[in-house]
Write a protein that holds these residues in place. Structure first.
Motif, PDB file in Angstrom:
ATOM      1  N   THR A   1       8.425   0.612  -8.647  1.00 30.19           N
ATOM      2  CA  THR A   1       7.567  -0.009  -9.655  1.00 30.19           C
ATOM      3  C   THR A   1       7.909   0.608 -11.013  1.00 30.19           C
ATOM      4  O   THR A   1       8.770   1.491 -11.097  1.00 30.19           O
TER       5      THR A   1
ATOM      6  N   ASP B   1       0.845  -1.197   0.000  1.00 29.18           N
ATOM      7  CA  ASP B   1       0.000   0.000   0.000  1.00 29.18           C
ATOM      8  C   ASP B   1       0.879   1.245   0.000  1.00 29.18           C
ATOM      9  O   ASP B   1       2.105   1.145   0.098  1.00 29.18           O
ATOM     10  N   ARG B   2       0.263   2.402  -0.113  1.00 27.68           N
ATOM     11  CA  ARG B   2       1.025   3.649  -0.274  1.00 27.68           C
ATOM     12  C   ARG B   2       1.752   4.084   0.991  1.00 27.68           C
ATOM     13  O   ARG B   2       2.578   4.994   0.949  1.00 27.68           O
TER      14      ARG B   2
ATOM     15  N   ASP C   1       2.965  -2.000 -10.575  1.00 33.37           N
ATOM     16  CA  ASP C   1       1.892  -1.121 -10.095  1.00 33.37           C
ATOM     17  C   ASP C   1       0.621  -1.893  -9.765  1.00 33.37           C
ATOM     18  O   ASP C   1      -0.093  -1.547  -8.816  1.00 33.37           O
TER      19      ASP C   1
ATOM     20  N   ARG D   1       3.613  -4.027   3.373  1.00 31.13           N
ATOM     21  CA  ARG D   1       3.675  -5.029   2.321  1.00 31.13           C
ATOM     22  C   ARG D   1       3.051  -6.332   2.775  1.00 31.13           C
ATOM     23  O   ARG D   1       2.978  -6.607   3.974  1.00 31.13           O
TER      24      ARG D   1
ATOM     25  N   GLU E   1      -0.523  -2.922  -6.097  1.00 27.73           N
ATOM     26  CA  GLU E   1      -0.913  -1.979  -5.040  1.00 27.73           C
ATOM     27  C   GLU E   1      -2.341  -2.242  -4.595  1.00 27.73           C
ATOM     28  O   GLU E   1      -3.217  -2.545  -5.409  1.00 27.73           O
TER      29      GLU E   1
END
Length: 193
Positions: free
Chosen positions: A184, A128-129, A163, A133, A166
């Motif tokens: 990425t 996620d941002r 990407d 992980r 995500e």
């Protein structure tokens, strides 16, 4: 099974299925873009120990990036599974054969030195941002990073993914180690972890 473990398992399966659907040619192109971006954005010094990985299944292929980092003076190592809970990082030598390590992987044999990486290129199933992980469910990297922390070492952790891996939010658990960045095909996202 806790709610977070179950949620991670669902997200892992979902993101790996999406990754697996990427055509081989697209994975190769995106992997090359990731390697080019990594070379220009990852800061290394000659002699720095960098752990990488050889791709399994549909993972990003970072071997071109690893070769470029080596040409800039990095000392490369790969993860080696010792038992059901432990990985170590052994030095990668061009003149020594790789040995089968299980799970369809190959890596440096027992005759290669175990190293403590300063920069870790970490494979993952989802991210996620915020830098959380989801790995493959074994917890190997979290335990290896914790061992390094207990030695007083704090490697930079860069997740490597496409990407499409995500997710909106990873249901993080207390033992999960956050990444310092995600590399990425869209670039390197530096995080405040």
């Amino acid at each position: 099974m806790t709610d977070k473990v179950a949620a991670k398992a669902l997200l892992r399966a979902e993101r790996l299925a999406v990754r697996n659907q990427l055509p081989t040619s697209e994975r190769i192109e995106k992997s090359l873009t990731i390697a080019e971006t990594g070379l220009t954005t990852l800061e290394i010094e000659p002699g720095m120990v960098v752990s990488g990985f050889f791709p399994i299944r549909s993972e990003v292929d970072i071997r071109p990036l690893m070769a470029d980092l080596k040409s800039r003076g990095a000392v490369l190592c790969l993860p080696v599974i010792l038992d059901k809970t432990t990985i170590v990082f052994r030095e990668l030598h061009a003149d020594r054969p790789l040995v089968p390590l299980g799970f369809g992987t190959f890596g440096p044999g027992a005759d290669c030195a175990e190293l403590d990486p300063s920069l870790m290129l970490v494979p993952l199933a989802a991210f996620d941002r915020t830098g959380h992980r989801i790995g493959y469910g074994g917890g190997y990297y979290d335990r290896a990073i914790d061992r390094l922390h207990r030695k007083g070492l704090h490697p930079r952790l860069i997740g490597i993914a496409f990407d499409c891996q995500e997710v909106a939010s990873v249901p993080a658990e207390p033992h999960d180690m956050r990444l310092h960045g995600i590399l990425t095909e869209s670039g390197l996202r530096r995080l405040n972890s």
